[in-house]
Each structure stands twice: as structure tokens, then as C-alpha cells.
Design a protein around this motif. Structure first.
Motif, PDB file in Angstrom:
ATOM      1  N   HIS A 171      10.155 -51.238  57.982  1.00 24.70           N
ATOM      2  CA  HIS A 171       9.224 -50.101  57.310  1.00 24.70           C
ATOM      3  C   HIS A 171      10.164 -49.182  57.089  1.00 24.70           C
ATOM      4  N   LEU A 172      11.370 -48.719  57.723  1.00 24.59           N
ATOM      5  CA  LEU A 172      11.954 -47.683  57.229  1.00 24.59           C
ATOM      6  C   LEU A 172      13.061 -48.669  56.560  1.00 24.59           C
ATOM      7  N   ASP A 173      13.676 -49.592  56.341  1.00 25.55           N
ATOM      8  CA  ASP A 173      14.240 -49.741  54.962  1.00 25.55           C
ATOM      9  C   ASP A 173      13.666 -49.444  53.723  1.00 25.55           C
ATOM     10  N   VAL A 174      11.859 -50.137  53.611  1.00 22.36           N
ATOM     11  CA  VAL A 174      11.353 -49.518  52.286  1.00 22.36           C
ATOM     12  C   VAL A 174      11.447 -47.994  52.031  1.00 22.36           C
ATOM     13  N   GLU A 224      15.629 -47.278  67.819  1.00 15.51           N
ATOM     14  CA  GLU A 224      15.916 -47.359  69.112  1.00 15.51           C
ATOM     15  C   GLU A 224      14.550 -46.155  69.556  1.00 15.51           C
ATOM     16  N   VAL A 225      14.026 -45.089  69.403  1.00 16.60           N
ATOM     17  CA  VAL A 225      13.071 -44.604  69.223  1.00 16.60           C
ATOM     18  C   VAL A 225      11.693 -45.333  69.668  1.00 16.60           C
ATOM     19  N   VAL A 226      11.574 -46.501  68.962  1.00 10.37           N
ATOM     20  CA  VAL A 226      10.363 -47.506  68.298  1.00 10.37           C
ATOM     21  C   VAL A 226      10.458 -48.159  70.230  1.00 10.37           C
ATOM     22  N   LEU A 228       7.331 -41.660  63.334  1.00  6.09           N
ATOM     23  CA  LEU A 228       8.105 -42.189  61.963  1.00  6.09           C
ATOM     24  C   LEU A 228       8.819 -39.988  61.723  1.00  6.09           C
ATOM     25  N   ARG A 229       8.409 -39.106  62.319  1.00  5.76           N
ATOM     26  CA  ARG A 229       8.739 -37.791  62.790  1.00  5.76           C
ATOM     27  C   ARG A 229      10.365 -38.065  62.899  1.00  5.76           C
ATOM     28  N   ALA A 230      10.296 -39.037  63.998  1.00  8.35           N
ATOM     29  CA  ALA A 230      11.834 -39.320  64.653  1.00  8.35           C
ATOM     30  C   ALA A 230      12.893 -39.783  63.812  1.00  8.35           C
ATOM     31  N   THR A 231      11.831 -41.234  63.480  1.00 12.97           N
ATOM     32  CA  THR A 231      13.062 -42.635  62.884  1.00 12.97           C
ATOM     33  C   THR A 231      13.283 -41.792  61.267  1.00 12.97           C
ATOM     34  N   THR A 232      12.616 -41.030  60.938  1.00 20.73           N
ATOM     35  CA  THR A 232      13.180 -40.250  59.291  1.00 20.73           C
ATOM     36  C   THR A 232      14.075 -38.522  59.438  1.00 20.73           C
ATOM     37  N   ALA A 233      14.420 -38.488  60.122  1.00 20.75           N
ATOM     38  CA  ALA A 233      14.811 -37.276  60.981  1.00 20.75           C
ATOM     39  C   ALA A 233      16.031 -37.113  59.751  1.00 20.75           C
ATOM     40  N   ASP A 234      16.793 -37.697  59.404  1.00 20.18           N
ATOM     41  CA  ASP A 234      17.427 -38.076  58.860  1.00 20.18           C
ATOM     42  C   ASP A 234      17.485 -38.268  57.658  1.00 20.18           C
ATOM     43  N   LEU A 235      16.899 -38.177  56.588  1.00 21.62           N
ATOM     44  CA  LEU A 235      15.975 -38.203  55.542  1.00 21.62           C
ATOM     45  C   LEU A 235      15.247 -36.566  54.901  1.00 21.62           C
ATOM     46  N   PRO A 236      16.459 -35.888  55.098  1.00 21.77           N
ATOM     47  CA  PRO A 236      15.252 -34.340  54.547  1.00 21.77           C
ATOM     48  C   PRO A 236      14.643 -34.513  53.296  1.00 21.77           C
ATOM     49  N   VAL A 262       5.659 -40.448  53.851  1.00 25.98           N
ATOM     50  CA  VAL A 262       5.557 -41.653  54.553  1.00 25.98           C
ATOM     51  C   VAL A 262       3.328 -40.808  55.273  1.00 25.98           C
ATOM     52  N   ALA A 263       2.840 -41.638  54.247  1.00 29.17           N
ATOM     53  CA  ALA A 263       0.923 -41.507  54.704  1.00 29.17           C
ATOM     54  C   ALA A 263       0.497 -42.520  55.458  1.00 29.17           C
ATOM     55  N   VAL A 264       0.250 -41.851  56.745  1.00 25.97           N
ATOM     56  CA  VAL A 264      -0.585 -42.456  58.066  1.00 25.97           C
ATOM     57  C   VAL A 264      -1.831 -42.519  57.722  1.00 25.97           C
TER      58      VAL A 264
END
Ligand code: PNS
Length: 167
Positions: A25-28, A154-156, A62-70, A41-43
Motif C-alpha cells: 500500500h505504502l509503495d502505491v 515497522e509501526v504496523v 496510515l497517519r503514522a506511515t504517511t507522516a513523511d508525505l506532506p 488515502v480513504a479508508v
């Protein structure tokens, strides 16, 4: 010489269940963020299907893993995806394709969605490293003690281990 007319910033949605988010998911999501001005990203809120992770837990992951993508934000939606897109002015749906087997159903949904409101779906081939990764397979393997940490942020991976330890 022609001058390009000004256009609104491009906004795409990466929809899904994300139960839980994987590195696939994170790759896409990351690659979509490189192509669009804004990515949501819509759940899906699905009252009929209880996942392993509660909705709020998925949002947090999702918030944690996309935190580096503003330019990436995380949201929920219920009902039809096309209505969500129309209400928010989202012009494109981005879907990852892992294998040809994904294509049949994804094409059907893309054509249905386009027929409903004209919203386009763009298919993004997942990186080969994640072509076999799905949330359901990851959960199944982890439930029986298999190591899936290398397929998850990692967090997941930590959240999944904690979830299984509670059982
Ligand atoms: O991660 P998933 O479970 O494969 O995601 C599927 C999802 C949520 C993207 C899809 O089921 C969806 O868009 N559901 C919303 C309801 C809807 O719009 N259905 C019509 C599809 S043509």
C-alpha cells in the motif's frame, strides 16, 4: 505560442480497507504522491465487515506511515467511492495492481465508476517486491506464527504483533 491554461491542483484518492496497511500500500501511496499535487488515502467504513483492526486503528497506522508525505492526508468514506470523489473534487482514483488476477475486477470497478460520474481510475503496477502481498495473507501468515515483518511498515508490524498477543 500557446500558453497552458491554469488548472486546479491535481487530487487523487487511494481507497481501500487497509486492514492493515502493508508496504505494498505504502509503495502505491508514495508513488501517487509523486504524481499528484494532493493524495487522499480513504479508508472504507464498512459496517458489515469487522476487520482485525478497528477503523480508528487503521487511520492511526496510515497517519503514522504517511507522516513523511506532506501532501498525503488520511480520511474515511462510506457509501459509493464516486460520491466521495465528486463531493471533494477528486479527479482520479489510484489503484495498485499486483498481478493480472487483480485486473478483471479492478477493470469492472473502474468502468462502473467512470460510467457513474466520469471519474477516472489509474492503475499502478505494484513494485515486484510486493506483488504477492495482501493484508489478508499477511494476517493469515502472522496468525499462524509466520514472519511477515519485512512486508509491513515497522509501526504496523508492532501493532499486528500486539493484536495477536491479545488473542
Ligand atoms: O482494499 P480493498 O478492500 O480491496 O478496497 C476495495 C474498495 C474499498 C476500494 C472498494 O470496495 C470500494 O470502492 N468500495 C466502496 C463502495 C463502492 O463504491 N462500490 C462500487 C464499486 S464499482
Amino acid at each position: 505560442m500557446t500558453t497552458a491554461s491554469p488548472r486546479a491542483g491535481t487530487h487523487a484518492v487511494c481507497p481501500g480497507s487497509f486492514d492493515p496497511p502493508t508496504l505494498g500500500h505504502l509503495d502505491v501511496i508514495g508513488r501517487a504522491a509523486g504524481l499528484f499535487d494532493r493524495v487522499t488515502v480513504a479508508v472504507l467504513v464498512n459496517p458489515d465487515k469487522r476487520g482485525m483492526f478497528a477503523l480508528e486503528e487503521r487511520l492511526e497506522l496510515l497517519r503514522a506511515t504517511t507522516a513523511d508525505l506532506p501532501t498525503v492526508e488520511v480520511d474515511t468514506f462510506r457509501g459509493l467511492l464516486v460520491d466521495y470523489c465528486r463531493d471533494r473534487g477528486i479527479g482520479a482514483i489510484v489503484k495498485g495492481l499486483r498481478a493480472v488476477s487483480d485486473f478483471d475486477y479492478e477493470l469492472q470497478m473502474a468502468q462502473m465508476n467512470h460510467g457513474l460520474t466520469g471519474v477516472d481510475t489509474l492503475f499502478m503496477p505494484t513494485s515486484p517486491a510486493y506483488s504477492f502481498v495482501s493484508s489478508s495473507l499477511v494476517k493469515q501468515v502472522a496468525t499462524y506464527g509466520g514472519d511477515v515483518d519485512h512486508l509491513l511498515p515497522e509501526v504496523v508490524a508492532r501493532a499486528l504483533a500486539a493484536k495477536l498477543a491479545q488473542r
